[in-house]
Design a protein around this motif. Structure first.
Motif, PDB file in Angstrom:
ATOM      1  N   CYS A 113       0.839  -1.213   0.000  1.00  0.00           N
ATOM      2  CA  CYS A 113       0.000   0.000   0.000  1.00  0.00           C
ATOM      3  C   CYS A 113       0.869   1.256   0.000  1.00  0.00           C
ATOM      4  CB  CYS A 113      -0.912   0.020   1.217  1.00  0.00           C
ATOM      5  SG  CYS A 113      -2.217  -1.198   1.209  1.00  0.00           S
ATOM      6  N   ASP A 114       1.866   1.284   0.865  1.00  0.00           N
ATOM      7  CA  ASP A 114       2.732   2.457   0.984  1.00  0.00           C
ATOM      8  C   ASP A 114       3.576   2.679  -0.265  1.00  0.00           C
ATOM      9  OD1 ASP A 114       1.733   2.868   3.508  1.00  0.00           O
ATOM     10  OD2 ASP A 114       3.462   2.001   4.550  1.00  0.00           O
ATOM     11  N   LEU A 115       4.107   1.602  -0.818  1.00  0.00           N
ATOM     12  CA  LEU A 115       4.987   1.728  -1.975  1.00  0.00           C
ATOM     13  C   LEU A 115       4.258   2.140  -3.237  1.00  0.00           C
ATOM     14  CD1 LEU A 115       7.348  -1.353  -1.545  1.00  0.00           C
ATOM     15  CD2 LEU A 115       7.998   1.054  -1.452  1.00  0.00           C
ATOM     16  N   PHE A 116       3.054   1.599  -3.438  1.00  0.00           N
ATOM     17  CA  PHE A 116       2.406   1.763  -4.725  1.00  0.00           C
ATOM     18  C   PHE A 116       1.076   2.492  -4.679  1.00  0.00           C
ATOM     19  CE2 PHE A 116       4.927  -2.211  -5.063  1.00  0.00           C
ATOM     20  CZ  PHE A 116       5.945  -1.668  -5.823  1.00  0.00           C
ATOM     21  N   GLY A 117       0.670   2.959  -3.498  1.00  0.00           N
ATOM     22  CA  GLY A 117      -0.564   3.719  -3.406  1.00  0.00           C
ATOM     23  C   GLY A 117      -1.813   2.894  -3.655  1.00  0.00           C
ATOM     24  N   LEU A 118      -1.751   1.608  -3.358  1.00  0.00           N
ATOM     25  CA  LEU A 118      -2.912   0.736  -3.560  1.00  0.00           C
ATOM     26  C   LEU A 118      -3.804   0.726  -2.333  1.00  0.00           C
ATOM     27  CD1 LEU A 118      -1.251  -2.424  -5.162  1.00  0.00           C
ATOM     28  CD2 LEU A 118      -2.473  -0.589  -6.317  1.00  0.00           C
ATOM     29  N   SER A 119      -5.056   0.352  -2.544  1.00  0.00           N
ATOM     30  CA  SER A 119      -5.949   0.131  -1.408  1.00  0.00           C
ATOM     31  C   SER A 119      -5.539  -1.179  -0.733  1.00  0.00           C
ATOM     32  CB  SER A 119      -7.397   0.041  -1.887  1.00  0.00           C
ATOM     33  OG  SER A 119      -7.575  -1.143  -2.651  1.00  0.00           O
ATOM     34  N   VAL A 120      -6.019  -1.398   0.479  1.00  0.00           N
ATOM     35  CA  VAL A 120      -5.707  -2.634   1.199  1.00  0.00           C
ATOM     36  C   VAL A 120      -6.221  -3.846   0.418  1.00  0.00           C
ATOM     37  CG1 VAL A 120      -6.121  -3.950   3.308  1.00  0.00           C
ATOM     38  CG2 VAL A 120      -5.626  -1.500   3.439  1.00  0.00           C
ATOM     39  N   GLY A 121      -7.427  -3.737  -0.140  1.00  0.00           N
ATOM     40  CA  GLY A 121      -7.993  -4.841  -0.912  1.00  0.00           C
ATOM     41  C   GLY A 121      -7.142  -5.205  -2.110  1.00  0.00           C
ATOM     42  N   ALA A 122      -6.667  -4.204  -2.824  1.00  0.00           N
ATOM     43  CA  ALA A 122      -5.814  -4.459  -3.987  1.00  0.00           C
ATOM     44  C   ALA A 122      -4.478  -5.058  -3.561  1.00  0.00           C
ATOM     45  CB  ALA A 122      -5.590  -3.172  -4.773  1.00  0.00           C
ATOM     46  N   ALA A 123      -3.909  -4.542  -2.472  1.00  0.00           N
ATOM     47  CA  ALA A 123      -2.638  -5.077  -1.985  1.00  0.00           C
ATOM     48  C   ALA A 123      -2.791  -6.533  -1.569  1.00  0.00           C
ATOM     49  CB  ALA A 123      -2.127  -4.241  -0.821  1.00  0.00           C
ATOM     50  N   LEU A 124      -3.925  -6.867  -0.945  1.00  0.00           N
ATOM     51  CA  LEU A 124      -4.152  -8.253  -0.519  1.00  0.00           C
ATOM     52  C   LEU A 124      -4.247  -9.199  -1.713  1.00  0.00           C
ATOM     53  CD1 LEU A 124      -6.622  -7.738   2.453  1.00  0.00           C
ATOM     54  CD2 LEU A 124      -4.244  -8.531   2.557  1.00  0.00           C
ATOM     55  N   ARG A 125      -4.759  -8.730  -2.824  1.00  0.00           N
ATOM     56  CA  ARG A 125      -4.800  -9.574  -4.024  1.00  0.00           C
ATOM     57  C   ARG A 125      -3.391  -9.950  -4.463  1.00  0.00           C
ATOM     58  NH1 ARG A 125      -8.982  -6.057  -5.566  1.00  0.00           N
ATOM     59  NH2 ARG A 125      -7.616  -4.910  -6.967  1.00  0.00           N
ATOM     60  N   TYR A 126      -2.456  -9.004  -4.368  1.00  0.00           N
ATOM     61  CA  TYR A 126      -1.080  -9.299  -4.767  1.00  0.00           C
ATOM     62  C   TYR A 126      -0.345 -10.112  -3.714  1.00  0.00           C
ATOM     63  CZ  TYR A 126      -1.616  -6.227  -8.737  1.00  0.00           C
ATOM     64  OH  TYR A 126      -2.030  -5.662  -9.912  1.00  0.00           O
ATOM     65  N   THR A 127      -0.563  -9.796  -2.447  1.00  0.00           N
ATOM     66  CA  THR A 127       0.177 -10.513  -1.405  1.00  0.00           C
ATOM     67  C   THR A 127      -0.369 -11.917  -1.178  1.00  0.00           C
ATOM     68  OG1 THR A 127      -1.194  -9.529   0.337  1.00  0.00           O
ATOM     69  CG2 THR A 127       0.873  -8.395  -0.226  1.00  0.00           C
ATOM     70  N   SER A 128      -1.583 -12.192  -1.599  1.00  0.00           N
ATOM     71  CA  SER A 128      -2.145 -13.528  -1.384  1.00  0.00           C
ATOM     72  C   SER A 128      -1.420 -14.592  -2.202  1.00  0.00           C
ATOM     73  CB  SER A 128      -3.636 -13.546  -1.719  1.00  0.00           C
ATOM     74  OG  SER A 128      -3.827 -13.333  -3.101  1.00  0.00           O
ATOM     75  N   ILE A 129      -0.707 -14.189  -3.242  1.00  0.00           N
ATOM     76  CA  ILE A 129       0.007 -15.174  -4.051  1.00  0.00           C
ATOM     77  C   ILE A 129       1.272 -15.670  -3.372  1.00  0.00           C
ATOM     78  CG2 ILE A 129      -0.847 -14.200  -6.209  1.00  0.00           C
ATOM     79  CD1 ILE A 129       2.046 -13.080  -6.589  1.00  0.00           C
ATOM     80  N   VAL A 130       1.774 -14.919  -2.389  1.00  0.00           N
ATOM     81  CA  VAL A 130       3.048 -15.262  -1.769  1.00  0.00           C
ATOM     82  C   VAL A 130       2.995 -16.611  -1.071  1.00  0.00           C
ATOM     83  CG1 VAL A 130       4.735 -14.551  -0.023  1.00  0.00           C
ATOM     84  CG2 VAL A 130       3.725 -12.860  -1.556  1.00  0.00           C
ATOM     85  N   ASP A 131       1.916 -16.935  -0.406  1.00  0.00           N
ATOM     86  CA  ASP A 131       1.828 -18.179   0.342  1.00  0.00           C
ATOM     87  C   ASP A 131       1.176 -19.318  -0.432  1.00  0.00           C
ATOM     88  OD1 ASP A 131       3.031 -17.020   2.538  1.00  0.00           O
ATOM     89  OD2 ASP A 131       1.133 -16.315   3.352  1.00  0.00           O
ATOM     90  N   GLN A 132       0.998 -19.142  -1.735  1.00  0.00           N
ATOM     91  CA  GLN A 132       0.344 -20.176  -2.520  1.00  0.00           C
ATOM     92  C   GLN A 132       1.220 -21.420  -2.566  1.00  0.00           C
ATOM     93  OE1 GLN A 132      -2.740 -20.149  -3.858  1.00  0.00           O
ATOM     94  NE2 GLN A 132      -3.001 -18.205  -2.826  1.00  0.00           N
ATOM     95  N   PRO A 133       0.613 -22.603  -2.406  1.00  0.00           N
ATOM     96  CA  PRO A 133       1.393 -23.828  -2.516  1.00  0.00           C
ATOM     97  C   PRO A 133       2.030 -23.927  -3.901  1.00  0.00           C
ATOM     98  CG  PRO A 133      -0.832 -24.268  -1.738  1.00  0.00           C
ATOM     99  CD  PRO A 133      -0.773 -22.825  -2.124  1.00  0.00           C
ATOM    100  N   GLY A 134       3.258 -24.352  -3.927  1.00  0.00           N
ATOM    101  CA  GLY A 134       3.943 -24.556  -5.190  1.00  0.00           C
ATOM    102  C   GLY A 134       4.800 -23.388  -5.637  1.00  0.00           C
ATOM    103  N   ILE A 135       4.663 -22.216  -5.017  1.00  0.00           N
ATOM    104  CA  ILE A 135       5.450 -21.054  -5.444  1.00  0.00           C
ATOM    105  C   ILE A 135       6.935 -21.303  -5.186  1.00  0.00           C
ATOM    106  CG2 ILE A 135       5.960 -18.637  -4.941  1.00  0.00           C
ATOM    107  CD1 ILE A 135       3.440 -18.288  -6.108  1.00  0.00           C
TER     108      ILE A 135
END
Length: 155
Positions: A113-135
């Motif tokens: 959010c701080d780096l890119f000026g995104l809303s919390v909801g938008a940031a969560l869409r990007y951060t949710s991929i970090v813990d995906q199995p197989g990454i």
């Protein structure tokens, strides 16, 4: 221009509407956030400003980025011009940057959010991929060949 998108994920609109006066003290002051510019970005902006000042020394246009058409007026460049200069739509570069930063921050939505000026909801869409199995497995598989073990008894 590309450095601003690649390093700091600026949008096409932010590129179009940024004024030269928005750059101060190594920062870019946008309406929604202040960006501390990375050193390579500062170097590239300084080089561009030298070019801009030598090419259009008497322009009345306060926008950071100018084209032959806009240098004589005060209007911003168009989205089409930005995409043509970049060779790719700015939004595609931005969207590619966000998942990499999400992974680098360990999935910290506040940082996104701080780096890119995104809303919390938008940031969560990007951060949710970090813990995906197989990454992790995917990254390991695509990291290139592992160094071969030494056979001389050292190491």
């Amino acid at each position: 221009m590309s450095a601003l998108v690649i390093f700091h994920a600026l949008t096409s609109k932010e590129l179009r509407t940024t004024m030269t006066t928005d750059l101060r003290d190594g920062r870019l002051f946008l309406p929604t956030r202040t960006v501390l510019l990375a050193a390579p970005v500062r170097d590239r902006i300084a080089a561009y400003l030298n070019y801009r000042n030598s090419r259009w020394a008497r322009t009345p246009n306060p926008h950071l980025f100018l084209s032959q058409t806009t240098a004589c007026g005060v209007e911003p460049v168009s989205n089409v011009w930005i995409n043509d200069v970049l060779g790719i739509p700015a939004d595609r570069l931005r969207v590619d940057r966000l998942p990499h930063e999400a992974e680098a921050t360990g999935g910290d939505p506040r940082r996104i959010c701080d780096l890119f000026g995104l809303s919390v909801g938008a940031a969560l869409r990007y951060t949710s991929i970090v813990d995906q199995p197989g990454i992790v497995e995917y990254n390991l598989r695509n990291a290139g060949p592992a160094p071969s073990p030494r056979t001389d008894g050292v190491g």
